[in-house]
Write an enzyme that holds these catalytic residues in place. Structure first.
Site, PDB file in Angstrom:
ATOM      1  CE  LYS A  86      -2.759   4.538  -3.714  1.00  0.00           C
ATOM      2  NZ  LYS A  86      -3.001   3.192  -3.178  1.00  0.00           N
ATOM      3  CG  ASP A 139      -2.624   1.262   0.323  1.00  0.00           C
ATOM      4  OD1 ASP A 139      -3.647   1.712   0.882  1.00  0.00           O
ATOM      5  OD2 ASP A 139      -2.225   1.666  -0.791  1.00  0.00           O
TER       6      ASP A 139
END
Ligand code: ATR
Length: 276
Positions: A70, A105
């Site tokens: 990520k 997210d």
């Protein structure tokens, strides 16, 4: 049907075989009659550098990114949107001539909360954790709420709080940090963004009595019924399981790739069917 016009979206991570994203995204594509397919690619860290050029060469239209890529993926992207820039991590990429990184997210966590309790603003929100998941949720919710970061390693909580204060122009009343074992008296919403709850004998980070009258969300979805949510249910607190954020972060990514709003219920049903 897969044909010569089918577009490919993929998850990159290591490992990826337990991911629920292929199940929910393919169900959502089918439901909207979109000619897309979603696959999971296990990408070793030393191979990450080939992914974006490879995607541009092959015409892969997008990615989800998971552990451990990520942060590392950022150096191969052409642009970051505001969410990814603030959080410093990417979970979604749209590939065209340029590869653009996003982080869904945080907005996924907000939508999971708002689906259950309506607009979340001017609340006191305590977040357990100061790692990647906590960062995403804290940056998003700090935009219009007071945030308290509670973490085992207090210094990490302090650093995250200071970073949010600086980047979002907040003050130390609006974004605080505390140790894990803290008083929850003035807290409206409690979110577990640690990995506590994944292991069978994990102890909940708060007791039923502490959670009375609050909204409790766990980002852990394996198991769905975590120790924290069990405590919340003992006092009839509103309990939101980790599928909420998983599905909503996926739905936001779906919108980025396709421009179409997916059906949340279809995504949830696909996962529930797969898990049972
Ligand atoms: P993620 O990307 O899922 O957030 P991470 O960045 O490794 O993963 O962060 C894990 C979080 O869970 C951290 O906040 C970690 O606390 P520390 O910063 O003190 O390490 C927290 N965590 C993990 N195991 C824990 C445990 N047994 N008790 C309390 N907190 C724990």
């Amino acid at each position: 049907m897969i044909d010569s016009k089918t577009k490919l979206v993929a998850l990159i991570g290591h490992p990826v075989e337990h991911s629920l994203s292929p199940i929910m995204q393919n169900a959502a594509f089918r439901d909207k009659n979109l000619n897309y397919v979603y696959l999971a690619f296990d990408v070793l860290p030393e191979k990450l550098k080939y992914v974006i050029d490879g995607a541009k060469a092959l015409g892969i239209v997008g990615f989800n990114v998971t552990i451990p890529h990520k942060i590392e993926i950022i150096k191969y992207l052409d642009k970051l949107d505001k969410s990814a820039e603030l959080i410093g991590a990417v979970n979604t990429i749209k590939v065209d001539k340029e590869a653009i990184g996003y982080n869904t997210d945080g907005i996924g966590a907000r939508k999971a909360l708002e689906e259950k309790i309506g607009k979340v603003e001017n609340k006191n929100i305590l977040i357990f954790g100061a790692g990647g998941a906590a960062r995403a949720v804290a940056f998003e919710l700090a935009k219009n709420n007071n945030i308290i970061i509670a973490n085992r390693t207090l210094d990490k909580a302090k650093k995250l709080a200071e970073e949010i204060i600086e980047k979002l122009g907040k003050n130390s009343d609006e974004v605080k940090y505390v140790p894990l074992n803290t008083d929850l008296k003035d807290v409206d919403i409690v979110i577990n963004a640690t990995s506590v709850g994944m292991k069978k004998d994990d102890k909940p980070l708060a007791t039923a009595e502490q959670l009375r009258g609050k909204v409790v969300m766990d980002l852990v979805y394996n198991p769905l019924e975590t120790p924290l949510l069990k405590e919340a249910k003992k006092v009839n607190a509103i309990a939101i399981d980790g599928l909420g954020m998983l599905i909503h972060q996926g739905a936001e990514a779906f919108k980025i790739w396709t421009g179409v709003e997916p059906n949340i219920n279809v995504m949830r049903e696909a996962i529930m069917k797969y898990l049972n």
